[in-house]
Design an enzyme around this catalytic site. Structure first.
Site, mmCIF file in Angstrom:
data_model
loop_
_atom_site.group_PDB
_atom_site.id
_atom_site.type_symbol
_atom_site.label_atom_id
_atom_site.label_comp_id
_atom_site.label_asym_id
_atom_site.label_seq_id
_atom_site.Cartn_x
_atom_site.Cartn_y
_atom_site.Cartn_z
ATOM 1 N N SER A 138 48.651 35.495 49.334
ATOM 2 C CA SER A 138 47.512 36.329 48.920
ATOM 3 C C SER A 138 47.962 37.255 47.808
ATOM 4 O O SER A 138 49.165 37.588 47.713
ATOM 5 C CB SER A 138 47.006 37.164 50.100
ATOM 6 O OG SER A 138 46.062 38.141 49.683
ATOM 7 N N TYR A 151 48.668 43.074 57.198
ATOM 8 C CA TYR A 151 48.330 41.907 56.367
ATOM 9 C C TYR A 151 49.138 41.908 55.079
ATOM 10 O O TYR A 151 49.748 40.889 54.718
ATOM 11 C CB TYR A 151 46.835 41.937 56.057
ATOM 12 C CG TYR A 151 46.333 40.735 55.286
ATOM 13 C CD1 TYR A 151 46.152 39.510 55.927
ATOM 14 C CD2 TYR A 151 46.038 40.824 53.928
ATOM 15 C CE1 TYR A 151 45.689 38.404 55.227
ATOM 16 C CE2 TYR A 151 45.578 39.726 53.223
ATOM 17 C CZ TYR A 151 45.398 38.522 53.875
ATOM 18 O OH TYR A 151 44.947 37.422 53.186
#
Length: 249
Positions: A138, A151
């Site tokens: 990501s 995350y």
């Protein structure tokens, strides 16, 4: 039809929705045999029924034994393993004070430790076929977002372990990562809950990109197919952004 993955055997995790599902479909269209992984048994079984030469196994990628079983199924049913595409992930929302210790560990285990687990079991077979590992990371590996500490940490770690495995297992195995920006999947809507106005946050994410739209799962699948194919045979140890240009804004 360009069957770039004809006779290749691929494990695809996170295959029951979003980017993982789009990647599974793209790999199938390219001729691959598939072992599909996800937590939703109903969606996974339906996907496998619709994709020829596909097997679905429901489970939790944070469990080492489950990752081992995915590799065993690939070998038992297709005789080899060529590609591992890792897309399973969760958010673990909450700032450091609010996020529970259990949720911190669950997020890290799902997003990062799972890469270690499946790679540990898959690499001996991938080495036999000059295979490759593709990690769906990501832009959160490089950019901070409010209330996403677990995350962001897990995605930064996934890029780091990608680069390390690329060093250890070259030249037999290529290891790369894709780093999506805002993509229109269930995950982005869950992520937006960290903001005061979730719907506006998603809208702003698309408008903030240079291309003025959210990504589509198929955008990510196209890059994934390229990176696991022979077209990318001289690419390894690379984290490739696919974000509509948002990191340049």
């Amino acid at each position: 039809m360009n069957l770039k993955l004809k006779d290749k055997t691929c494990i695809v995790t996170g295959a029951t929705s979003g980017m993982g599902k789009a990647i599974a479909i793209a790999f199938h269209k390219a001729g691959a045999n598939l072992v599909l992984s996800g937590r939703n048994e109903e969606r996974g079984d339906l996907l496998a029924q619709n994709l020829e030469n596909s097997i679905f196994l429901a489970g939790d990628v944070s469990e080492p034994k489950y990752n081992k079983k995915l590799v065993e199924i690939a070998i038992e049913n297709f005789g080899k393993l060529d590609i591992v595409s890792l897309n399973a992930g969760i958010l673990g929302l909450g700032n450091v004070i609010d996020l529970s210790i259990a949720d911190w560990h669950t997020t890290l285990n799902t997003n990062l430790s799972s890469i270690f687990y499946i790679s540990k079991y898959a690499i001996p077979y991938l080495e036999k076929n000059n295979g490759n590992i593709l990690i769906n990371a990501s832009i959160a590996a490089f950019k901070s977002f409010p209330n996403h500490p677990a995350y962001c940490a897990s995605k930064a770690g996934s890029v780091a372990v990608m680069k390390q495995m690329a060093v250890d297992y070259a030249p037999k195995i290529r290891v790369n990562a894709i780093c999506p920006g805002p993509v229109d999947t269930p995950l982005i809507w869950d992520s937006a809950k960290a903001f005061e106005d979730p719907e506006k946050a998603v809208e702003n994410a698309g408008n903030t990109t240079l291309l003025k739209r959210l990504g589509k799962p198929e955008d990510i699948a196209s890059l994934a197919l390229f990176l696991v194919s022979d077209d990318a045979s001289w690419i390894t140890g690379t984290a490739m952004n696919i974000d509509g240009g948002i990191l340049n804004t």
